[in-house]
Design a protein around this motif. Structure first.
Motif, PDB file in Angstrom:
ATOM      1  N   ARG A 175       0.807  -1.215   0.000  1.00 42.67           N
ATOM      2  CA  ARG A 175       0.000   0.000   0.000  1.00 42.67           C
ATOM      3  C   ARG A 175       0.850   1.280   0.000  1.00 42.67           C
ATOM      4  N   ILE A 176       2.037   1.194   0.627  1.00 39.76           N
ATOM      5  CA  ILE A 176       2.854   2.411   0.778  1.00 39.76           C
ATOM      6  C   ILE A 176       4.078   2.374  -0.146  1.00 39.76           C
ATOM      7  N   PRO A 183       3.594   1.574  -4.400  1.00 38.64           N
ATOM      8  CA  PRO A 183       3.086   2.719  -5.178  1.00 38.64           C
ATOM      9  C   PRO A 183       4.103   3.852  -5.282  1.00 38.64           C
ATOM     10  N   LEU A 184       4.865   4.086  -4.189  1.00 37.26           N
ATOM     11  CA  LEU A 184       5.835   5.183  -4.212  1.00 37.26           C
ATOM     12  C   LEU A 184       7.049   4.831  -5.071  1.00 37.26           C
ATOM     13  N   ARG A 191      -0.783  12.179  -9.646  1.00 37.18           N
ATOM     14  CA  ARG A 191      -1.598  11.794  -8.502  1.00 37.18           C
ATOM     15  C   ARG A 191      -0.962  12.309  -7.204  1.00 37.18           C
ATOM     16  N   ASP A 192       0.367  12.433  -7.235  1.00 34.21           N
ATOM     17  CA  ASP A 192       1.059  12.912  -6.040  1.00 34.21           C
ATOM     18  C   ASP A 192       0.986  14.429  -5.896  1.00 34.21           C
TER      19      ASP A 192
END
Lengths: 375, 222
Positions: free
Chosen positions: B134-135, B138-139, B220-221
């Motif tokens: 989740r973290i 994606p990053l 998105r960021d």
């Protein structure tokens, strides 16, 4: 405090930075850990969160042992219920405000998570910003998301690591007010790490002063600021009027201890722990020094009257900082802050003579430091 | 136009990416996040294919895959044929040669994630798996995409190692790069040019798609 409520923390290590901490915080209490950079404040907080493992120690929270080197217990950070607000907030940058909070609610039934996340965001006044990404929020808003996320975990202890250092002064004061309001609803112990003494004094019930990893004094802000345990604590809390003297006697009936300082007698609050002849370090908070008016007698003028010469007068906006030399001793001058208009009206400038009184009740005695200690 | 050579190259590139993706994520994250003993030595070994001439790597792999080596002997015992001059041999060589192209961007991407985010995830009570899924992933995604695109593009263009290990067997080991070389040797510049053009187009589209994708993630960021 018993070990069944609140948190008790004992940490010891020599490396990477020395630590020797012994603390206990009650439910609902805010304890501020104050000290200069590199003193081990954040390391202490990280140890409580389970992000750092000290060599020796024991952490017990609400009766549950999180860490105990003697018993070989070291609960993973995931299993300690802590709410940690990082200095940089550490929000997940690719997740919205709502998603950031939802991540801390994974242990709740799925159908209740959203409702609870929205309630937490409303609690920190972030309604309407649920779909924003952290980058689309101001510094103050980001801090509130971090607080909401920390509280969403329903933590057994709330840890705040310099939470107000990354925002401007106006926002900082607003956020501090909000925390002061919010804390009335919080039942867990709160540990606040800060290097800002005023912030600690404003928010905390007690302050723990640490230096080189050692907790030196833990007491109410008023006590720490007015009656530091040692000259080192006095220096760390920025008490600048610190002097050396010798005890000449006690007048128990008047509640006074008498000191000899620079050939004059100073009356201090009764401190029988120091026998006559003992060398002491004494200090007085700046707000207990009363400047005499020139034109007419001032209140309390006969209480420890001292006169000196203004050596420096630095105007800093509304206040003027004075450095006053008494007698021949230029190494231990008095430091005073007075309103600039008072300085102007009374002609207080460099070279001027000035009289002031020291409130005997506020003169506090300490054991002198061995040479070079705490440097 | 040798469509079977093109198809073989695309298949080789795709399979190389598929095999390297999980491996590179595991190795890249391990090197980025944990304190591994001898990290510099591991990194240097993984980066070797970048600096070694393809013929040198090809030679070593040829020897390693040959029936005289234990790898080659084991393969022969298990599958009944040698690794040299087969598609499987080519694929293994391609995976080895592409390790630095896949691992390095992914390692950098994991390194760029603030350790505080992992700690925040732990303090939120997220499991290691959830934190990764989740973290971190994606990053790290733009870096992972870069690694995969580089691997795919590099496989399409690989020549030296392919020639040494795979030879030039049509339908088995004859990739588009080798087909182009082959056509040039035969003075058929028109056919070589056509294939080179198709290769150029595929490479351009792949890289453009990956940029577009990375931008979307980036937006998105914002």
């Amino acid at each position: 405090m018993t070990e069944t409520a609140g948190i008790s923390i004992r940490l010891e290590q020599d490396f990477p930075i020395p630590l020797n901490i012994d603390l206990a915080v009650d439910p609902g209490e805010i304890l501020a850990i104050v000290g200069p950079s590199g003193s081990g404040k954040s390391t202490c907080l990280r140890a409580v969160a389970g992000l750092h493992k000290p060599s020796i120690g024991r952490i017990v929270c609400n009766g549950a042992t999180w860490f105990d080197t003697a018993a070989g217990i070291n609960l993973d950070a995931r299993r300690r219920r802590v709410g940690l607000v990082f200095q940089s907030y550490a929000l997940f940058p690719h997740l919205t405000t709502l998603e950031n909070v939802l991540e801390a609610l994974r242990d709740r039934p799925p159908e209740r998570r959203r409702h609870e996340a929205l309630a937490q965001l409303a609690r920190v006044r972030l309604e309407g910003l649920e779909e924003r990404l952290p980058r689309q929020l101001s510094g103050g808003q980001q801090q509130r998301v971090a607080v909401a996320r920390a509280l969403a975990r329903r933590p057994d202890v709330l840890l705040l690591d310099e939470p107000f250092s990354a925002v401007d002064r106006v926002t900082r004061q607003r956020l501090q007010r909000e925390l002061a309001e919010l804390r009335h609803d919080l039942e867990m112990p709160i540990l606040l790490v800060t290097h800002d003494l005023d912030e600690a004094a404003r928010l905390a019930d007690r302050i723990c002063v640490i230096h080189h990893g050692r907790s030196l004094q833990t007491a109410s802000p008023e006590t720490v600021m007015a009656r530091p345990q040692s000259p080192l604590v006095a220096r760390l809390v920025d008490l600048r009027n610190v002097f050396s003297g010798v005890v000449t006697g006690h007048r128990a009936e008047a509640g006074k201890t008498l000191l000899e300082w620079q050939g004059r007698c100073i009356e201090a609050r009764l401190s029988k722990a120091f026998p006559p002849g003992a060398a002491v370090t004494w200090c007085i908070p700046a707000d207990s020094i009363i400047v005499h008016r020139r034109d007419r007698p001032s209140k309390g003028e006969r209480e420890n009257p001292v006169s000196g010469i203004v050596r420096e007068a630095v105007r800093l906006g509304q206040t003027t900082e004075l450095v006053i030399v008494v007698g021949d001793d230029v190494r231990q001058p008095f430091h005073l802050e007075i309103p600039t208009h008072v300085a102007r009206r009374n002609g207080i400038e460099v070279g001027a003579a000035i009289g002031f009184s020291l409130r005997a009740e506020a003169v506090h005695l300490m054991t002198p430091e061995p040479d070079g200690a705490g440097q | 136009m040798e469509w079977d050579a093109l198809w073989l190259s695309v298949r080789l590139g795709g399979l190389t990416v598929l095999i390297l993706l999980p491996l590179a994520i595991v190795v890249g994250r391990l090197l980025a996040v944990t304190k591994v003993a001898g990290k510099s030595l591991i990194e240097a070994s993984l980066a070797l294919p970048i600096v070694l001439p393809p013929t040198v790597i090809g030679l070593y792999l040829l020897v390693a895959f040959g029936a005289g080596s234990w790898v080659g002997a084991l393969w022969q015992e298990l599958f009944g044929h040698t690794l040299v001059f087969t598609f499987e041999g080519l694929l293994i060589a391609s995976v080895i040669v592409n390790i630095p192209f896949a691992v390095q961007p992914i390692q950098r991407a994991f390194e760029a994630i603030s350790p505080e985010l992992r700690e925040a995830a732990a303090c939120c009570g997220l499991s290691r798996w959830r934190s990764l899924w989740r973290i971190e992933l994606p990053l790290a995604w733009p870096g992972i995409m870069t690694g995969m695109v580089l691997t795919f593009a590099h496989t399409l263009g690989e020549f030296g190692v392919v020639l040494m290990v795979g030879g030039n067997i049509s339908g088995e080991t004859r990739t588009i790069s080798i087909a182009i070389y082959d056509r040039v040797q035969a003075f058929d510049n028109a056919a070589a040019g056509k294939m080179a053009g198709v290769l150029l187009l595929i490479s351009l589209v792949t890289i453009a798609l990956s940029f577009l994708f990375a931008q979307r993630v980036g937006r998105r960021d914002d």
